[in-house]
Design a protein around this motif. Structure first.
Motif, PDB file in Angstrom:
ATOM      1  N   LEU A  19       0.821  -1.203   0.000  1.00 14.08           N
ATOM      2  CA  LEU A  19       0.000   0.000   0.000  1.00 14.08           C
ATOM      3  C   LEU A  19       0.860   1.261   0.000  1.00 14.08           C
ATOM      4  O   LEU A  19       0.580   2.236  -0.716  1.00 14.08           O
ATOM      5  N   GLN A  20       1.915   1.243   0.809  1.00 14.64           N
ATOM      6  CA  GLN A  20       2.769   2.424   0.932  1.00 14.64           C
ATOM      7  C   GLN A  20       3.473   2.745  -0.389  1.00 14.64           C
ATOM      8  O   GLN A  20       3.553   3.908  -0.797  1.00 14.64           O
ATOM      9  N   ARG A  21       3.964   1.726  -1.044  1.00 10.58           N
ATOM     10  CA  ARG A  21       4.770   1.946  -2.249  1.00 10.58           C
ATOM     11  C   ARG A  21       3.923   2.148  -3.507  1.00 10.58           C
ATOM     12  O   ARG A  21       4.374   2.803  -4.463  1.00 10.58           O
ATOM     13  N   HIS A  22       2.741   1.574  -3.539  1.00 10.08           N
ATOM     14  CA  HIS A  22       1.984   1.556  -4.794  1.00 10.08           C
ATOM     15  C   HIS A  22       0.588   2.154  -4.661  1.00 10.08           C
ATOM     16  O   HIS A  22      -0.276   1.883  -5.498  1.00 10.08           O
ATOM     17  N   TRP A  23       0.371   2.950  -3.628  1.00 13.22           N
ATOM     18  CA  TRP A  23      -0.967   3.501  -3.367  1.00 13.22           C
ATOM     19  C   TRP A  23      -1.552   4.166  -4.611  1.00 13.22           C
ATOM     20  O   TRP A  23      -2.706   3.921  -4.982  1.00 13.22           O
ATOM     21  N   GLY A  24      -0.785   5.010  -5.255  1.00 13.75           N
ATOM     22  CA  GLY A  24      -1.295   5.764  -6.397  1.00 13.75           C
ATOM     23  C   GLY A  24      -1.598   4.920  -7.612  1.00 13.75           C
ATOM     24  O   GLY A  24      -2.307   5.371  -8.522  1.00 13.75           O
ATOM     25  N   ARG A  28      -7.206  -1.562  -3.021  1.00 16.76           N
ATOM     26  CA  ARG A  28      -6.847  -0.975  -1.727  1.00 16.76           C
ATOM     27  C   ARG A  28      -7.719  -1.569  -0.616  1.00 16.76           C
ATOM     28  O   ARG A  28      -7.224  -1.933   0.458  1.00 16.76           O
ATOM     29  N   ALA A  29      -9.016  -1.658  -0.877  1.00 17.15           N
ATOM     30  CA  ALA A  29      -9.936  -2.205   0.126  1.00 17.15           C
ATOM     31  C   ALA A  29      -9.594  -3.665   0.447  1.00 17.15           C
ATOM     32  O   ALA A  29      -9.646  -4.094   1.610  1.00 17.15           O
ATOM     33  N   LEU A  31      -6.619  -5.140   0.241  1.00 11.96           N
ATOM     34  CA  LEU A  31      -5.392  -5.186   1.034  1.00 11.96           C
ATOM     35  C   LEU A  31      -5.648  -4.755   2.474  1.00 11.96           C
ATOM     36  O   LEU A  31      -5.117  -5.351   3.417  1.00 11.96           O
ATOM     37  N   LEU A  32      -6.461  -3.720   2.664  1.00 14.43           N
ATOM     38  CA  LEU A  32      -6.783  -3.271   4.018  1.00 14.43           C
ATOM     39  C   LEU A  32      -7.547  -4.354   4.785  1.00 14.43           C
ATOM     40  O   LEU A  32      -7.306  -4.580   5.979  1.00 14.43           O
ATOM     41  N   GLU A  33      -8.452  -5.029   4.110  1.00 14.08           N
ATOM     42  CA  GLU A  33      -9.218  -6.102   4.760  1.00 14.08           C
ATOM     43  C   GLU A  33      -8.291  -7.247   5.178  1.00 14.08           C
ATOM     44  O   GLU A  33      -8.425  -7.795   6.277  1.00 14.08           O
ATOM     45  N   ARG A  34      -7.346  -7.595   4.311  1.00 15.89           N
ATOM     46  CA  ARG A  34      -6.411  -8.679   4.649  1.00 15.89           C
ATOM     47  C   ARG A  34      -5.474  -8.266   5.774  1.00 15.89           C
ATOM     48  O   ARG A  34      -5.117  -9.076   6.627  1.00 15.89           O
ATOM     49  N   MET A  35      -5.081  -6.986   5.808  1.00 17.53           N
ATOM     50  CA  MET A  35      -4.258  -6.487   6.916  1.00 17.53           C
ATOM     51  C   MET A  35      -5.006  -6.587   8.237  1.00 17.53           C
ATOM     52  O   MET A  35      -4.450  -6.986   9.261  1.00 17.53           O
ATOM     53  N   ALA A  36      -6.290  -6.219   8.225  1.00 16.82           N
ATOM     54  CA  ALA A  36      -7.090  -6.288   9.450  1.00 16.82           C
ATOM     55  C   ALA A  36      -7.222  -7.729   9.926  1.00 16.82           C
ATOM     56  O   ALA A  36      -7.121  -8.016  11.125  1.00 16.82           O
TER      57      ALA A  36
END
Length: 207
Positions: free
Chosen positions: A6-11, A18-19, A21-26
């Motif tokens: 997310l940090q390196r490729h957000w844009g 994005r959603a 990846l955030l769900e998997r992080m949680a």
């Protein structure tokens, strides 16, 4: 790894990625939290300082709190009270008993098919009260059942190989039940679901 992505490729990521990846992080963060909590509990139970703060508790109140604390498993949970009219109080450390309920209900939720019912039952025993968590999952062969309540023992249940866990939840539940003077066991067979049961002694039955 997800955070770095997310940090390196957000844009360069669309909203759906994005959603995801955030769900998997949680999910991974929750798994690490559970592992840390279980490891801490298991370590504490191996020391001489492990003790209970037991007092008289209404078994029906314990079941109701367990149901509320798991949000009724999203509507899947069915609570059944089969106590006689003269049912008495049990001796229980409420916080520790809630750990047992949460472990058993979490397992039932994870290992049974989504949408199938899970039953939380309380009934009379001989000088004790029996609590059961019953699911319609794949079941467990009898030869594997003794391993369930050992430290770091995890079984792969049919069709649910993707379920993660610490291998400590049932061991912790056994230690808590036995510290109360109770016991814990499973009734299960392949294809027939599983019923995890534990007991707490009646307050009047204590010496």
């Amino acid at each position: 790894g997800f955070a770095v992505t997310l940090q390196r490729h957000w844009g360069h990521l669309d909203e759906a990625r994005r959603a995801e990846l955030l769900e998997r992080m949680a999910a991974e963060s929750g798994r690490l939290r559970d592992l840390a909590e279980h490891a801490s509990s298991a370590l504490h139970m191996e020391t001489e300082t492990f003790a209970l703060s037991a007092r008289k508790e209404d078994p029906v109140d314990l079941v109701r709190e367990a149901a509320r604390s798991t949000d009724e498993l999203g509507g899947r949970l069915k609570v059944e009270v089969l106590l006689g009219p003269q049912n008495g109080a049990v001796m229980a450390d409420r916080a520790r008993v809630m750990q047992i309920f949460q472990n058993l209900l979490s397992n039932a939720n994870k290992y049974s098919e989504p949408g199938t019912p899970v039953e939380l039952r309380v009934e009379d025993g001989d000088g004790e009260v029996v609590f059961s968590v019953i699911d319609e999952g794949p079941g467990i062969p009898s030869e594997d059942q003794p391993r369930l309540f050992q430290r770091f023992s995890r079984l792969t249940r049919g069709g649910r190989e993707d379920v993660h866990g610490s291998g400590l939840g049932l061991y912790i539940s056994r230690r808590i039940a036995e510290a109360h003077g109770g016991r814990i066991w499973i009734d299960s067979e392949p294809g027939g679901g599983s019923a995890f049961r534990f007991t707490l002694p009646l307050a009047d039955a204590q010496p």
